[in-house]
Design a protein around this motif. Structure first.
Motif, PDB file in Angstrom:
ATOM      1  N   ASP A 289      85.841 -17.085  52.789  1.00 34.31           N
ATOM      2  CA  ASP A 289      84.958 -15.942  52.566  1.00 34.31           C
ATOM      3  C   ASP A 289      85.388 -15.195  51.309  1.00 34.31           C
TER       4      ASP A 289
ATOM      5  N   HIS B 230      72.951 -16.683  48.614  1.00 40.14           N
ATOM      6  CA  HIS B 230      74.257 -16.164  48.997  1.00 40.14           C
ATOM      7  C   HIS B 230      74.131 -15.410  50.309  1.00 40.14           C
ATOM      8  N   ALA B 231      75.241 -14.876  50.791  1.00 38.84           N
ATOM      9  CA  ALA B 231      75.229 -14.238  52.104  1.00 38.84           C
ATOM     10  C   ALA B 231      74.380 -12.978  52.134  1.00 38.84           C
TER      11      ALA B 231
ATOM     12  N   ARG C 237      80.098 -17.100  52.493  1.00 40.20           N
ATOM     13  CA  ARG C 237      80.885 -17.371  53.690  1.00 40.20           C
ATOM     14  C   ARG C 237      81.539 -18.744  53.589  1.00 40.20           C
ATOM     15  N   ALA C 238      82.706 -18.862  54.200  1.00 42.16           N
ATOM     16  CA  ALA C 238      83.417 -20.133  54.177  1.00 42.16           C
ATOM     17  C   ALA C 238      82.603 -21.213  54.880  1.00 42.16           C
TER      18      ALA C 238
ATOM     19  N   TYR D 206      78.683 -12.950  47.156  1.00 42.65           N
ATOM     20  CA  TYR D 206      79.536 -13.122  48.325  1.00 42.65           C
ATOM     21  C   TYR D 206      79.058 -14.328  49.124  1.00 42.65           C
TER      22      TYR D 206
END
Length: 776
Positions: free
Chosen positions: A228, A253-254, A280-281, A278
């Motif tokens: 993350d 993206h997130a 997320r993994a 940003y």
């Protein structure tokens, strides 16, 4: 005739300003005569690279390299997420080649990586310069509409993923007839480690996708994100006259989707920054990918090469000396220019690409990289940020303050004999003027700024970069304890960076005969509250201005960003007034931050505020106040760099200090228990944006203090007293601040049931027990 002794001594001191940076003996391997950046007359380098095959004159009617676009198709001048802004503003249509100076290099005599400047007064020039430019000046410039091209890595994230066309994670959708393979070279996976002669953009190819008036095909790069976090996203393509000037990229993206248009006729064969997002993994194509669509207003095709997520760690090394096991942004420009596709005439201009030459090659690789990427007709300047040193064993107050250099045939002797690219001296004076005004008025009234000087410095030498005005700034003396103390202050760095931004804006405006427009400051007073029936009201106060333009010009409108978690942000919504309303479902948690806009550009975003909506029939029970206003050197961390003979210098990574998102953590803790809350910054109370009545709990947190580390003031303490004497609970949380008498802290309070941490409480009747972050 021999010079008098006093003249010789003066000349030695002046040369020492740039040649003897007070580096520790452990950093000096004794074999780099040009480490100071001076180039002796007659120094021989390989010829500059000529224009690349695709290059034609950049017309004023052409679009900029990268521009943001609303998903509806309308071009948005003002859209983005914090520190990723790319849009119109006072510097729209301008390119700033930005040099943070020195960095880690491979030292053959030392048998390890080393910085080019040592630790003096707990600061290392190689590190503070890149920290300042990447976290302050670069986002300020992009916020003003500039295309910014750093000569060192711009992403502080040490993680990186690169997806290549045709490789894992890459896919094509649409009729196969719309896709073909280009005959031009493209990025290809380099060997690991990557040798110092490898050219990664000559190792592969790239695909082509035919353009159409509406999207009928697309290519997708979907990575497996290692962790993350926020990542810079870069795209690569082969530039050519047949490419479209508005290639459509979508970053998923997130926080949602962000759309870009890229002029693929320009700046091919390198990494082009889209923004910072940003992720997320893991593998999440819908919220973690880049998509290229084929819709365009022009005929032609779209080049599909590689996409990079993150900055990564060192990549260049060999059997003699392995890659740097640290973030790549700390490396010097010699390695970044090679990583970014430049030819050997840029990264090895001495003509001898050997380990023993890499340190000297670094100086001239910086301006050569700018000249290699720059295209005829591109309106650009080159600006280098350095810190200075006297080389004296005892601090001397004669050697403090700020200096600026343009090119001249003379050594560093305090004179001006300008023979550089025309306009360099005008640009330098504009920058010096702003630095003088802003530092003296905002930081130190007696700050010394010297008159413009010239020297035969490689970084501003037209032999390496004859294509644009070039200036080298020595912002302060890192080997003088008083100047070093200022360099450790985030506010000094911010003010100096903002002065450089405003100096650049005024330089171009004066040259072009246009009005000066300076970007505004962000709001500091901000509140988000539940207004009933699912409606959330966000209000803020107009940021203050001053008669000296220290903080820019007044805001004329605003952009409000929203986030479900305070980490991943949408592209924002414009607002003409200082309030905004949105209707949300019961139980929703939402965070907000606001940026100010005007004709000059967009400010940094405000601190974060947020709400959790109550369930039907109930009201907000908690008011969360962010009083953590501190941003100073006391929040910096030390970095153990003893392996590089640097001891433990101070590092300033803003997101680990105070990035304005602390309310998110408190809001998350409250929301975990299903409790509704409102949120505000402490200045919102002082400016009357919120009256804290009707709440059962006041969560007032100061982190490590207000401005300067101070605790709550008298008015704030009175507010808390009024609040709790009315029967409510006040949770006053601080990591360092201890309230004064009679707000005496009971140090042996019981521990939290969940985390065993001690709970801090004050004597009744003023405070009741504070809640632990875990809710115990």
């Amino acid at each position: 005739m021999a010079l008098p002794a006093h003249v010789r001594a003066t000349a030695w001191v002046l040369v020492s300003l740039l040649c003897l940076p007070g580096i520790s003996q452990a950093q000096d391997d004794g074999s780099f005569s040009q480490d100071c950046g001076l180039e002796p007359p007659g120094a021989v380098y390989v010829p500059l690279p000529g224009p690349r095959p695709h290059e034609t004159r950049w017309l004023s009617s052409e679009p900029p390299l990268v521009r943001r676009e609303e998903p509806t198709g309308a071009v948005s001048a003002l859209a983005g997420v914090p520190q990723t802004r790319l849009r119109t503003g006072a510097l729209s249509g301008k390119t700033i080649y930005l040099s943070p100076g020195h960095g880690f290099y491979r030292s053959s005599p030392l048998g390890r990586w080393a910085t080019q400047r040592g630790n003096t007064n707990d600061v290392v020039e190689d590190l503070i310069s890149i920290e300042t430019l990447n976290q302050y000046l670069l986002p300020m410039l992009t916020g003003a509409g500039a295309t910014v091209i750093p000569v060192r890595e711009s992403d502080l994230n040490p993680r990186m993923v690169i997806l290549n066309n045709g490789g894992a994670g890459y896919s094509e959708q649409g009729p196969s007839a719309l896709f073909s393979t280009s005959t031009l070279a493209g990025w290809g996976p380099p060997p690991v480690p990557m040798g110092n002669a490898v050219r990664p953009f000559e190792l592969g190819g790239n695909r082509l996708m035919n353009a159409a008036p509406t999207a009928t095909a697309q290519a997708t790069w979907a990575p497996t994100i290692p962790a993350d976090g926020a990542y810079h996203v870069y795209v690569a393509y082969s530039a050519y006259s047949a490419r479209v000037p508005d290639a459509h990229y979508v970053v998923r993206h997130a926080g949602g989707e962000s759309h870009f248009r890229v002029n693929q006729r320009r700046h091919g064969g390198t990494w082009v920054l889209l923004g910072r997002f940003y992720f997320r993994a893991g593998l999440h194509p819908e919220t973690g990918s880049v998509v290229a669509l084929n819709d365009s207003t022009a005929s032609g095709n779209v080049s599909l090469d590689a996409v990079r997520f993150g900055g990564g760690s060192g990549a260049i090394g060999d059997g003699t000396l392995a890659p740097l096991s640290r973030p790549r942004f700390e490396e010097c420009a010699r390695y970044h220019t090679q990583f970014s596709g430049a030819p050997p005439s840029v990264f090895a201009p001495s003509g001898v690409n050997a380990l023993s030459n890499e340190r000297n090659d670094d100086v001239s690789s910086r301006p050569r990289f700018a000249a290699w990427l720059h295209e005829d007709g591109e309106d650009a300047v080159y600006v280098a940020w350095h810190t200075n040193a006297s080389g004296l064993s005892t601090p001397d107050d004669r050697f403090r303050g700020t200096e600026a250099y343009v090119y001249g045939p003379n050594p560093v002797d305090g004179t001006l004999n300008f023979t550089g690219v025309p306009g360099s001296d005008v640009l330098a004076r504009s920058l010096l003027g702003e630095l003088t005004q802003d530092i003296r008025n905002a930081i130190e009234p007696t700050w010394r700024v010297r008159s413009l000087r010239s020297a035969n410095l490689g970084e501003v030498n037209p032999a390496h970069n004859p294509e644009m005005p070039s200036v080298l700034l020595e912002v302060a003396y890192h080997d003088h304890p008083a100047d070093a103390a200022f360099l450790k202050r985030p506010e000094f760095r911010r003010v100096a960076a903002r002065a450089m931004l405003q100096g650049l804006i005024k330089y171009f405006a004066t040259r072009d005969g246009k009005d000066v427009h300076l970007p505004p400051e962000p709001p500091s007073a901000l509140v988000a509250r539940n207004a009933g029936s699912g409606r959330v009201e966000v209000k803020w106060a107009m940021p203050a201005t001053d008669t000296l333009d220290l903080g820019g010009h007044a805001a004329t409108r605003y952009r409000l960003y929203q986030s479900a978690d305070g980490l991943a942000w949408d592209d924002g919504t414009e607002a003409d007034s200082t309030s905004f309303s949105v209707t949300l479902a019961p139980g929703t948690t939402r965070y907000f931050r606001v940026a100010s806009l005007n004709a000059g550009g967009e400010s940094f975003p405000s601190d974060v505020v947020g709400v959790r909506l109550p369930e039907a029939g109930s009201v907000s029970q908690v008011l969360v106040i962010n009083a953590f206003r501190r941003m100073d050197e006391g929040l910096a961390r030390v970095d153990d760099l003893s392996a590089y003979a640097l001891g433990s210098p101070w590092r300033q990574l803003l997101e680990a200090m105070n990035d304005g998102t602390s309310l998110r953590r408190h809001g998350e803790a409250v929301a975990q228990h299903g409790v509704a809350f409102d949120g505000a910054t402490s200045p919102a109370l002082a400016q009357g944006l919120l009256t804290p009545v009707g709440y059962r709990v006041l969560d007032w947190f100061t982190g490590r203090g207000g401005e300067g580390g101070a605790g709550p003031g008298a008015a704030e303490l009175d507010l808390m007293r009024t609040f709790v004497t009315g029967g409510a609970i006040c949770c006053c949380r601080a990591a360092m601040w201890l309230p004064p008498s009679p707000w005496e802290v009971r140090r042996n309070s019981p521990s939290c049931r969940k985390c065993s941490r001690p709970r801090w409480a004050a004597r009744p009747p003023f405070f009741r027990w504070t809640a632990c972050r875990t809710g115990g």
